[in-house]
Design an enzyme around this catalytic site. Structure first.
Site, mmCIF file in Angstrom:
data_model
loop_
_atom_site.group_PDB
_atom_site.id
_atom_site.type_symbol
_atom_site.label_atom_id
_atom_site.label_comp_id
_atom_site.label_asym_id
_atom_site.label_seq_id
_atom_site.Cartn_x
_atom_site.Cartn_y
_atom_site.Cartn_z
ATOM 1 N N CYS A 78 60.426 12.892 101.589
ATOM 2 C CA CYS A 78 60.270 13.195 102.967
ATOM 3 C C CYS A 78 59.535 14.701 103.052
ATOM 4 C CB CYS A 78 61.154 13.021 104.139
ATOM 5 S SG CYS A 78 60.636 12.947 105.589
ATOM 6 N N HIS A 165 62.852 7.273 102.780
ATOM 7 C CA HIS A 165 64.083 7.625 102.504
ATOM 8 C C HIS A 165 64.742 6.839 102.241
ATOM 9 C CE1 HIS A 165 64.351 11.528 105.044
ATOM 10 N NE2 HIS A 165 63.516 10.802 105.671
ATOM 11 N N GLU A 167 67.203 6.921 100.124
ATOM 12 C CA GLU A 167 69.022 6.837 100.317
ATOM 13 C C GLU A 167 69.376 6.036 101.568
ATOM 14 O OE1 GLU A 167 66.730 9.131 100.919
ATOM 15 O OE2 GLU A 167 67.272 10.453 102.702
ATOM 16 N N SER A 219 100.803 15.944 101.384
ATOM 17 C CA SER A 219 100.729 15.618 102.788
ATOM 18 C C SER A 219 101.015 14.034 102.823
ATOM 19 C CB SER A 219 99.256 15.793 103.327
ATOM 20 O OG SER A 219 98.659 14.895 102.749
ATOM 21 N N GLY A 221 98.933 12.148 102.335
ATOM 22 C CA GLY A 221 97.283 11.479 102.204
ATOM 23 C C GLY A 221 97.051 11.275 100.549
ATOM 24 N N VAL A 222 95.961 10.642 100.696
ATOM 25 C CA VAL A 222 95.281 10.262 99.299
ATOM 26 C C VAL A 222 94.779 11.492 98.676
ATOM 27 C CG1 VAL A 222 92.977 9.478 100.307
ATOM 28 C CG2 VAL A 222 93.731 8.657 98.178
ATOM 29 N N ASP A 223 94.027 12.461 99.110
ATOM 30 C CA ASP A 223 93.661 13.551 98.411
ATOM 31 C C ASP A 223 94.594 14.405 97.828
ATOM 32 O OD1 ASP A 223 91.180 12.481 99.699
ATOM 33 O OD2 ASP A 223 90.981 14.148 100.919
ATOM 34 N N SER A 224 95.461 14.762 98.557
ATOM 35 C CA SER A 224 96.595 15.640 98.044
ATOM 36 C C SER A 224 97.454 14.749 96.827
ATOM 37 C CB SER A 224 97.388 16.327 98.999
ATOM 38 O OG SER A 224 98.287 15.490 99.721
#
Ligand code: XMP
Length: 506
Positions: A78, A165, A167, A219, A221-224
């Site tokens: 673009c 685009h 994407e 925490s 959670g998945v990230d930590s």
């Protein structure tokens, strides 16, 4: 490792380009348009993003193409395509109507970029300006009904441009075109995988951390969790994890998650600090003030525990790539600030270690699976740091938290039983404790609080839509909550989208 550089001109879809490249098992980095790296040895190609600007705007973002032109393959998308055409001697003109939406390729010229793409392929357009003539030595690769130069290339340089685009999800030929560029033209070996990430990151962490001790806040959670397991693989028990229970987690969550962490072999200190949090929250009704108190107490409790870990040099966090990408908006400011950092214990002078800093959320999950993290931890819905405190209107008490925990547990169990949990981004119950309504149970009149159910779909929590839970499931949830949870006599389903509402109620 081979990488693609995506130069960001402030388009809303820049992150999406990065995701698409990663889906081709190729590492990529998003950088502001004027930060092309000086050392580009590992760079195998460059993608220029779209932009809210026109190349004719005096304040539009310019770029020194000479940094890579002729040396690395370039794909302009673009604005990126218009900018290259404009700078290299073509013409870009304003059109009266902004073209937005699907378009069909009418002419497709055979080329490395268009391999496997044919006339009739659907693309997605979103632009105001259009290219009306190409620079000398360029040739047309594709047109649509209203855009003559929908795709082009330079004869002399490894340089391509597309007006549409690729994407965007509605660009049906997008994945093929990006594959042609990334794998065919740039020569990606497609070596970016969860397994390669794990082995590379483990050895990097080992050399970065040496014999140092590391502290990490878990925490649930998945990230930590994934960050902790990765670090544990690298440095074993020199990683100390701290999991603070502020008393506003889900029903039995602290005990359940502690058990999971222990079975993963993690060295975890669990701290029940709920008394302090409830005391400090007494009588506080303002949502922002509640958040501030919880944030402050959390940092203080965490720091006090962290200070007990002797010789710690590092604080690890589960920060992921979308938290860090410096997306440009039209004023050049960052769109989203990083909310994971903050509360670093100042007097401890810890260095920050963020092993997931290059990963998107779905990649974190893939890495977690690779590391053997159980599926129920990997697939968990996001949960806010202040926990159920932002799901209880008005002041917070242990009793209210307990009521909400029971209602929430019933809701989540029914979502799992109905096979809906994994289709939903985030779900939970909200206690409308500032509202009371009349009900009747048996022969008795009740005057109690309602519970609102919230379940949304989303990809990044920036926008969200309510999930259409079938009425039969809602009916079962409502029935069980009203029958079993004392203090609740009414259940509502929140059918607002974000914006204008938010996911949480406070
Ligand atoms: P909203 O309510 O703003 O939430 O639509 C977007 C996402 O962020 C989570 N959230 C928070 N997470 N601390 C957090 O760590 C907070 O204060 C907080 N507030 C909202 C929310 O659960 C959703 O995933």
């Amino acid at each position: 490792m081979q990488k693609i550089i995506i130069l960001d001109f402030g388009s809303q879809t820049t992150q999406l380009i990065a995701r698409r490249v990663r889906e081709l098992d190729t590492f990529c980095e998003v950088l502001p348009y004027n930060r092309y790296p000086e050392d580009d040895t590992d760079v195998i190609g460059v993608i220029l993003s779209g932009s809210p600007y026109s190349v004719h705007d005096p304040e539009s973002f310019r770029l020194d193409l000479n940094a890579f032109l002729g040396r690395k393959p370039v794909l302009g998308i673009c604005y990126g395509a218009q900018l290259m055409a404009h700078v290299l001697g073509g013409t870009v003109e304003k059109t009266d109507t902004r073209e937005y939406g699907r378009a069909i390729l009418q002419t497709v010229v055979s080329d490395e970029l268009t391999k496997g793409i044919h006339e009739g392929g659907q693309v997605w357009m979103s632009h105001g300006d259009t290219i009306t003539s190409l620079p000398a030595g360029f040739r047309l690769l594709a047109s649509t009904e209203s855009v003559r130069f929908a795709a082009y290339r330079s004869e002399a340089q490894p340089l391509w441009g597309v007006q549409f685009h690729p994407e965007a999800v509605h660009s049906e030929i997008g994945p093929q075109l990006l594959r042609n560029f990334v794998v065919g033209i740039c020569g990606s070996r497609q070596e970016w995988s969860a397994a390669s990430f794990v082995s590379q990151t483990v050895s990097e962490l080992q050399s970065q951390l040496g014999q140092d001790r590391v502290i990490l806040g878990l925490s649930g959670g998945v990230d930590s969790t994934v960050a902790a397991v990765l670090l544990h693989k690298a440095i074993g028990d020199r990683l100390t994890c701290i999991f603070v229970d502020h008393g506003m987690l889900r029903l039995n969550e602290f005990a359940d998650v502690m058990r999971d962490y222990h079975s993963l072999g993690l060295n975890v200190i669990g701290v029940d600090a709920s008394e302090r949090f409830f005391k400090d929250l007494e009588g506080i009704t303002d949502p922002e003030q509640k958040r501030k108190i919880i944030g402050r107490d959390f940092v203080e409790v965490f720091n006090a525990e962290a200070a007990k870990v002797k010789d710690a040099h590092w604080l690890a966090q589960g920060t992921i790539y979308p938290d860090r990408i410096e997306s440009l908006n039209i004023t050049g400011k960052t769109i989203k600030s990083h909310h994971n950092v903050g509360g670093l214990p100042k007097d401890m002078r810890l260095q920050l270690c963020e092993p997931l800093r290059w990963l998107f959320k779905d990649e974190v999950r893939r890495v977690g699976r690779e590391l053997g993290v159980p599926e129920h931890l990997i697939g968990r819905h996001p949960f806010p740091g202040p926990g159920l405190a932002v799901r209880i209107l008005g002041d917070i008490t242990r009793e209210k938290v307990h009521i909400l925990q029971q209602a929430d547990a019933i809701f989540i169990r029914h979502l799992r039983e109905a096979g809906l949990y994994d289709k939903i981004w985030q779900a939970g119950a909200v206690l409308l404790s500032t509202v009371r309504s009349v009900g009747v149970m048996g022969d008795e009149r009740t005057y109690e609080n309602p519970v609102a159910l919230r379940a949304v779909t989303s990809t990044d929590a920036m926008t969200a839509d309510f999930y259409p839970i079938p009425y039969e499931v809602l009916a079962k949830v409502s029935n069980e909550i009203i029958n079993k949870v004392k203090g609740v006599n009414r259940v509502c389903y929140d059918i607002s989208s974000k914006p204008p509402a938010t996911i949480e109620w406070e």
